[in-house]
Scaffold this motif. Structure first.
Motif, mmCIF file in Angstrom:
data_model
loop_
_atom_site.group_PDB
_atom_site.id
_atom_site.type_symbol
_atom_site.label_atom_id
_atom_site.label_comp_id
_atom_site.label_asym_id
_atom_site.label_seq_id
_atom_site.Cartn_x
_atom_site.Cartn_y
_atom_site.Cartn_z
ATOM 1 N N TYR A 96 8.600 6.014 -1.650
ATOM 2 C CA TYR A 96 7.711 5.139 -2.421
ATOM 3 C C TYR A 96 7.275 3.960 -1.561
ATOM 4 C CZ TYR A 96 11.955 2.288 -3.066
ATOM 5 O OH TYR A 96 13.085 1.537 -2.863
ATOM 6 N N GLY A 123 16.041 -2.093 -4.686
ATOM 7 C CA GLY A 123 15.216 -1.087 -5.371
ATOM 8 C C GLY A 123 14.140 -1.673 -6.263
ATOM 9 N N ARG A 126 11.174 0.515 -6.529
ATOM 10 C CA ARG A 126 11.528 1.936 -6.561
ATOM 11 C C ARG A 126 10.807 2.710 -7.670
ATOM 12 N NH1 ARG A 126 16.418 4.933 -4.916
ATOM 13 N NH2 ARG A 126 16.757 6.680 -6.324
ATOM 14 N N ASP A 127 10.749 2.143 -8.843
ATOM 15 C CA ASP A 127 10.180 2.877 -9.977
ATOM 16 C C ASP A 127 8.855 2.303 -10.452
ATOM 17 O OD1 ASP A 127 12.356 4.722 -10.168
ATOM 18 O OD2 ASP A 127 13.567 3.081 -11.015
ATOM 19 N N LYS A 142 13.631 7.316 -1.146
ATOM 20 C CA LYS A 142 14.323 7.138 -2.424
ATOM 21 C C LYS A 142 15.700 7.807 -2.322
ATOM 22 C CE LYS A 142 11.832 7.071 -6.206
ATOM 23 N NZ LYS A 142 11.041 7.494 -7.389
ATOM 24 N N ASP A 168 17.686 2.028 -0.037
ATOM 25 C CA ASP A 168 16.502 2.860 0.199
ATOM 26 C C ASP A 168 15.929 2.514 1.572
ATOM 27 O OD1 ASP A 168 16.934 3.938 -2.253
ATOM 28 O OD2 ASP A 168 15.311 2.870 -3.283
#
Length: 469
Positions: A96, A123, A126-127, A142, A168
């Protein structure tokens, strides 16, 4: 399955002995199993990598005789491939884009350090979904958050690292260039590497790389992480312990066979055997026999091995390596004996080829002065008669052979009713300029009849001047 290993140095400096040992172990693992050995130049550090270092690495590998079956590959020529894989990972969600600023990352680390926590990326991005922005970003892998990475290291045994211990990893920098840990993974995959032999300083990288390989659906190679080499004082090997560059050992007069034999025993053994030919190394070498304890470098042991190889290898082969030192010391070998004959004559006394070259100068060049201490002791008035008589006998020889020279010396001593030393020592100083040499008859044979007669005349003049002064 074909065993395939690799040596992958970074061209930021010379090939040092630690790297050379890693290369040797990797090369032996391939050769011992009828496998293939790959040379890869990991030059992604664009600021520090130099062509000079690349050349030094290749020269060192060639001098050691560690031939490769594939390569050298250069990571800087494979950026398109790395970027292709990164784009695919972004698409599949195994990587990502991270837009966190440097200031945020530094603040995060300071906060974690203040709490006594392990410093790692939290993170934050991350999302998050993709952004429609021109903000700079890095690409992160990831990493799994649960479970652990387990691998059986040939040297260290079973190693297990929890995934929660890892963050990460950045696989592409903000300028788009891929990072070392990512390039290594893609290279090992593309090149079909089945066994990675490298230094213990890479152990922390291995779980990260295994996770990336798993995400790519690539096979996981075996690993062997070898210990560092220490100086004889127990500290990490460095320049203050002497030569650390492989080619410096060449310059200092060591044969590649001696250095290879020494390096293979720095952490590996086969019973009590100390001397190994390359064929024996290939026959006996096993990664599982590498000791995980650090090894201490012992120069005296290396010197002992070098003397062994100078004496035991084919003189013609040793002479090829000696050529470099003769040229380096500006000794013109065109007017004198074949170098192989010099090796045969001087091998028993030589610790290094550098010493051997220096001590052979009088075979090719006339000397300006006699060694002071030797002349003071042996070129005295009592030496006049022996020198004059031996000069006559040598001039009368129709065949310049070792036996004829020896007989002439014996006859001179007999006629004068003196011991051989009373003739031999003044004669040795006369023809060599010094008080030590190989067997005198052999030494004179190699120097040549005309040169010997000329030097004896010079010695007679020296004694005469000394008598009259």
């Amino acid at each position: 399955m074909t065993i395939k290993t690799r040596f992958a140095p970074s061209p930021t400096g010379f090939l040092h002995v630690g790297g050379a040992r890693t290369a040797l172990y990797s090369w032996l693992q391939a050769r011992a199993n009828q496998g293939e050995f790959v040379l890869r130049i990991e030059d992604t550090d664009l600021e520090r990598s130099t062509q000079e270092a690349v050349d030094a690495i290749l020269e060192g590998m060639e001098w050691l005789g560690l031939n490769w079956d594939e390569g050298p590959y250069y990571q800087t020529k494979r950026f398109d491939r790395y970027n292709e894989i990164i784009a695919k990972m972004l698409e599949e969600g195994t990587a990502y884009k991270c837009y966190c600023s440097r200031e945020r990352i530094e603040a995060l680390r300071e906060e974690q350090a203040a709490k006594g926590e392990r410093q790692k990326y939290d993170g934050h991005c991350r999302d998050q979904g993709p952004r429609d922005t021109d903000e700079p970003f890095v690409v992160r892998f990831k990493n799994p958050t649960e479970g652990s990475v387990v691998f059986d290291d040939h040297v260290r045994g079973r190693i297990e690292i929890a995934n929660e211990e890892m963050d990460d990893l950045i696989i592409a920098r903000s300028d788009g260039t891929p990072t070392y840990n990512f390039c290594v993974v893609v290279d090992d995959w593309d090149m079909g590497i089945t066994c990675v032999v490298r230094g213990e300083d890479h152990i922390n990288n291995t779980p990260r790389q295994i996770n990336i390989l798993k995400a790519l659906g690539a096979p996981i190679p075996e690993y062997a992480h070898v210990s560092m080499i220490l100086g004889d004082d127990g500290a990490k090997l460095s320049k203050r312990h002497g030569a650390v560059s492989v080619m410096q050992y060449r310059d200092d007069g060591y044969l590649p066979e001696a250095l290879l034999n020494y390096l293979v025993r720095l952490g590996w053994s086969h019973g009590d055997q100390e001397v190994f030919s390359l064929e024996e190394m290939k026959q006996y070498f096993k990664l599982d026999d590498i000791n995980k304890a650090a090894s201490a470098f012992n120069t005296e042991k290396l010197v002992w091995l070098n003397q062994h190889y100078i004496k035991s290898l084919d003189p013609v082969y040793v002479a090829k390596h000696l050529e470099w030192h003769m040229a380096d010391q500006q000794i013109d070998t065109s007017n004198g004996p074949a170098l192989a004959e010099i090796v045969t004559a001087l091998a028993e006394r030589a610790k290094t080829l550098k010493d051997l070259a220096a001590s052979s100068r009088y075979f090719y060049e006339d000397f300006a002065e006699f060694e002071e201490s030797a002349a003071k002791k042996h070129l005295r008035g009592v030496a006049m008669e022996p020198l004059q008589l031996i000069q006559k006998k040598l001039a009368a020889l129709t065949e310049w052979t070792q036996e004829a020279i020896h007989n002439a010396i014996e006859e001179t001593a007999a006629e004068l009713e003196v011991g051989m030393g009373k003739v031999g020592m003044p004669l040795r100083v006369a023809v060599t300029g010094a008080g030590q040499s190989p067997a005198l008859d052999l030494t004179m044979l190699l120097i040549g009849q005309a040169r010997c007669e000329q030097r004896i005349s010079k010695a007679i003049e020296f004694v005469a001047t000394r008598i009259n002064s």
